[in-house]
Design an enzyme around this catalytic site. Structure first.
Site, mmCIF file in Angstrom:
data_model
loop_
_atom_site.group_PDB
_atom_site.id
_atom_site.type_symbol
_atom_site.label_atom_id
_atom_site.label_comp_id
_atom_site.label_asym_id
_atom_site.label_seq_id
_atom_site.Cartn_x
_atom_site.Cartn_y
_atom_site.Cartn_z
ATOM 1 N N ASP A 29 -5.272 0.851 7.752
ATOM 2 C CA ASP A 29 -6.188 1.436 6.781
ATOM 3 C C ASP A 29 -5.399 1.742 5.513
ATOM 4 O O ASP A 29 -4.447 2.533 5.542
ATOM 5 C CB ASP A 29 -6.798 2.717 7.356
ATOM 6 C CG ASP A 29 -7.884 3.310 6.471
ATOM 7 O OD1 ASP A 29 -8.208 2.692 5.441
ATOM 8 O OD2 ASP A 29 -8.395 4.387 6.817
ATOM 9 N N ASP A 124 -10.257 -2.788 2.696
ATOM 10 C CA ASP A 124 -9.061 -1.957 2.875
ATOM 11 C C ASP A 124 -8.772 -1.615 4.334
ATOM 12 O O ASP A 124 -7.993 -0.697 4.611
ATOM 13 C CB ASP A 124 -9.188 -0.670 2.065
ATOM 14 C CG ASP A 124 -10.386 0.182 2.471
ATOM 15 O OD1 ASP A 124 -11.206 -0.295 3.282
ATOM 16 O OD2 ASP A 124 -10.496 1.318 1.978
ATOM 17 N N GLU A 125 -9.346 -2.368 5.267
ATOM 18 C CA GLU A 125 -9.193 -2.002 6.677
ATOM 19 C C GLU A 125 -9.278 -3.248 7.550
ATOM 20 O O GLU A 125 -10.112 -4.118 7.316
ATOM 21 C CB GLU A 125 -10.301 -1.016 7.049
ATOM 22 C CG GLU A 125 -10.113 -0.292 8.357
ATOM 23 C CD GLU A 125 -11.185 0.771 8.548
ATOM 24 O OE1 GLU A 125 -10.974 1.648 9.397
ATOM 25 O OE2 GLU A 125 -12.226 0.720 7.868
#
Length: 432
Positions: A29, A124-125
């Protein structure tokens, strides 16, 4: 690395290297990603509160807040006006999404260097599988350390959770931020999860939390031991799955990067800074949303049969309507007129629209289609207009020079708008 935590380890993590047995799933993350990229690109902003989001005076919302801004209580999805009251000294930006995509691609390339088993959740993950023997025999903790260091070399940071399943990895990734690594070794899952509040597990929202609390269930340990009939009243057919996840007994595979993802829907929504009341503005919004959906359909080689129009009105209610086409299509010049016809049945000029969305679904072409003499179809049986070639040409220009490189004049009405949501609905997308 800021911190490394090993749950229930009898000693330093190094003492357990080589001892990992069974699945090893990580969740990476990126820390306050959009704000971190802005601080990377603007050195004077480092160490200062930065907020990426919509205008406070135009009903915007916060997309991402730096950790300096979070110290004042600013959070993602918070109304910008509230964020400004909490942190009036913050630096605000609408964001630079081409730059965010560029950095995200570099991070995902790092994961793919380490393992071919990567499930990207968002910009973003991502989940990744580093089970010993599946691709590499190297220790999973060592791989996670290296990933963290490689991401840091880009000028941004990440937090990683490592465990035996997606659920454990996701929860572990939230334990130590920013730039943390939390490891839950096989056999310690239940002890790690048990004392945590039920909201720590993805898939449990406020309504489910309230229903569980009424039944005296507040922690994941209590959820794991609960009466199945009680859980069925809250989660329905997913009760057993939620119970297994709460015990740490879930087994969720991470597929290879090049494995085809079965997408169920592609949609685009936008919340407007001012309510739309005029027919021209509403039509322009539907065209803009539909053009984005068409582009993403073509990028993925998808053609859908079902058109969806979603509206949310200023007083909180909304309408969602659908129409099934005779032929699948990836051409917005075909499905936007259908969305406009649907509009006539659910909206009248003067009614205030706060949000609009356009979507396409029903992508199964396996059964083929019935063609006729009144529309042009390609070799897949997908319908196309005589303007599809222009759309494809515009796709190519935008791919090379960015989204703003070419467009229609109607987009200018919404140039200041940044509150938006582009979505892929997937049958096998990871949910944590």
């Amino acid at each position: 690395m800021k911190g490394e935590h090993t749950y229930d380890s009898p000693g330093p993590a190094e003492a357990l290297f080589g001892a990992w047995s069974g699945p090893a799933v990580g969740l990476l993350d990126l820390d306050a990603f959009f704000a971190s990229v802005e601080q990377l690109d603007h050195p004077a902003w480092r160490g200062r509160p930065v907020i990426v989001g919509g205008d406070a005076d135009a009903r915007g919302v916060v997309s991402t807040a730096s950790y300096e801004a979070r110290a004042f209580g600013v959070r993602s999805a918070m109304p910008s006006a509230q964020a400004r009251r909490l942190c009036p000294q913050a630096i605000w930006t609408h964001g630079h999404f081409d730059r965010y995509r560029e950095l995200s691609a570099q991070v995902m390339a790092i994961l793919e260097d380490e393992t071919p088993y990567v499930d990207r959740v968002s910009i973003d993950e991502a989940f990744f599988d580093v089970t010993p023997g599946r691709f590499s025999r190297e220790d999973p903790v060592a791989i996670c350390r290296r990933i963290s260091a490689r991401v840091a070399s880009l000028g941004i940071t990440c937090s990683i959770g490592l465990g035996s399943s997606k659920t454990v990895a996701k929860i572990a990734s939230e334990r130590d931020k920013p730039r943390g690594l939390t490891v839950v070794f096989p056999g310690t899952e239940e002890g790690f999860l048990s004392p945590l509040p039920v909201r720590a597990m993805s898939g449990i929202g406020s309504a489910a939390e309230t229903a569980l609390a009424r039944a005296g269930i507040h922690t994941l340990g209590q959820l794991a031991a609960a009466d199945p009939q009680v859980l069925a009243g809250v989660f329905g057919v997913n009760a057993q799955t939620m119970c297994e996840r709460a015990r740490g007994a879930e087994r969720s595979a991470v597929s290879a990067v090049d494995a085809p993802e079965e997408v169920k829907s592609v949609s685009n929504e936008r919340t407007f800074a001012r309510d739309l009341t005029e027919r021209g503005d509403v039509e322009a919004a539907i065209h803009l949303l539909g053009e984005s959906v068409g582009r993403r359909l073509r990028r993925r080689g998808l053609a859908g049969r079902t058109v969806t129009l979603k509206l949310r009105f200023s007083y909180g209610r909304g309408r969602t309507v659908q129409r099934k086409l005779a032929h699948p299509t990836d051409d917005e010049n075909v499905f936007i007129p259908v969305a406009l016809e649907l509009l006539d049945g659910v909206w009248a000029p003067g009614t205030r629209i706060r949000l609009a969305g356009v979507g396409m679904s029903d992508f199964d072409l396996a059964g083929g289609v019935q063609t006729d003499l009144f529309c042009e179809v390609d070799e897949r049986g997908a319908q196309a207009s005589d303007r599809r070639g222009l759309s494809v040409a515009m796709d190519a220009v935008r791919e090379r020079f960015g989204d703003a490189a070419v467009g229609f004049g109607r987009a200018a009405r919404f140039d200041a708008e940044v509150v938006r949501s582009d979505r892929y609905g997937s049958r096998n997308a990871p949910r944590g």
